[in-house]
Write a protein that holds these residues in place. Structure first.
Motif, PDB file in Angstrom:
ATOM      1  N   LEU A 151       0.831  -1.203   0.000  1.00 28.25           N
ATOM      2  CA  LEU A 151       0.000   0.000   0.000  1.00 28.25           C
ATOM      3  C   LEU A 151       0.868   1.256   0.000  1.00 28.25           C
ATOM      4  O   LEU A 151       0.510   2.261  -0.615  1.00 28.25           O
ATOM      5  N   CYS A 152       1.996   1.189   0.695  1.00 27.47           N
ATOM      6  CA  CYS A 152       2.897   2.348   0.742  1.00 27.47           C
ATOM      7  C   CYS A 152       3.451   2.685  -0.639  1.00 27.47           C
ATOM      8  O   CYS A 152       3.752   3.843  -0.911  1.00 27.47           O
ATOM      9  N   ASP A 153       3.609   1.697  -1.469  1.00 21.35           N
ATOM     10  CA  ASP A 153       4.060   1.930  -2.843  1.00 21.35           C
ATOM     11  C   ASP A 153       2.825   2.254  -3.676  1.00 21.35           C
ATOM     12  O   ASP A 153       2.423   1.504  -4.560  1.00 21.35           O
ATOM     13  N   SER A 154       2.226   3.389  -3.370  1.00 18.98           N
ATOM     14  CA  SER A 154       0.910   3.718  -3.927  1.00 18.98           C
ATOM     15  C   SER A 154       0.913   3.885  -5.442  1.00 18.98           C
ATOM     16  O   SER A 154      -0.096   3.629  -6.084  1.00 18.98           O
ATOM     17  N   ASP A 155       2.026   4.270  -6.027  1.00 23.40           N
ATOM     18  CA  ASP A 155       2.064   4.400  -7.485  1.00 23.40           C
ATOM     19  C   ASP A 155       2.628   3.149  -8.157  1.00 23.40           C
ATOM     20  O   ASP A 155       2.820   3.118  -9.374  1.00 23.40           O
TER      21      ASP A 155
END
Length: 181
Positions: free
Chosen positions: A109-113
């Motif tokens: 989720l933190c790597d949203s892109d």
């Protein structure tokens, strides 16, 4: 020393879950943490990614309750939380099959892109959901950025979580996952 360090880290984890500060965590508190993370990243709990996070947090709760020989509806006080976490995830064999998928879900989720990099702003969004002080985020990120490239990978964040929850090394970079201890 190692026991004191692990207990301190588990106390921090307890405080992240016990958002209302009543000294007891319940399943809804853990799912509430998951909801704060999902809201921070604008992710629906019914999306594939959101459902993965919810399911993995539910798995943590079920495993923790089982380790304490309780039904899933019972609240867990701080001392029992330490005992259950240590039995199931720190010293027990449930970290990789149960806890690690939750850390992967959060890191993804933190790597949203979805570019393979977690940047400081994405990391900040995650830590805000955990209730970490704004001033502690930059230093935490810098300590976890072992290569100094200005970003983390999903794998690096997952490794940091494993060090936070399992390492007895007071100098492990993962101890900085949620800011200074």
């Amino acid at each position: 020393m190692a026991i004191d360090l692990l207990n301190h880290k588990l106390d921090r984890a307890f405080d992240h879950i016990d958002a209302c500060g009543n000294g007891v965590v319940e399943r809804e508190d853990l799912l509430g943490l998951g909801a704060r993370i999902l809201v921070g990243f604008g992710e629906s709990p019914t999306s594939v990614t959101g459902a993965s996070l919810v399911d993995s947090f539910d798995g943590i709760w079920a495993t923790l309750s089982y380790a304490l020989e309780r039904d899933g509806d019972s609240g867990i006080a701080r001392a029992d939380f330490r005992t259950g976490m240590a039995a199931a995830f720190v010293r027990g064999d449930r970290y990789d099959p149960v806890f690690r998928p939750a850390t992967v879900a959060v890191a993804e989720l933190c790597d949203s892109d979805r570019d393979g990099s977690i940047r400081p702003g994405e990391f900040r969004t995650m830590l805000c959901a955990f209730g970490i002080a704004y001033d502690d985020v930059d230093e935490a990120f810098d300590r976890l950025d072992r290569t100094g490239r200005g970003s983390l990978t999903v794998d690096e964040l997952v490794l940091a979580a494993a060090e936070f929850y399992r390492s007895e090394d007071p100098n492990a970079p993962g101890n900085w996952l949620f800011g200074p201890l």
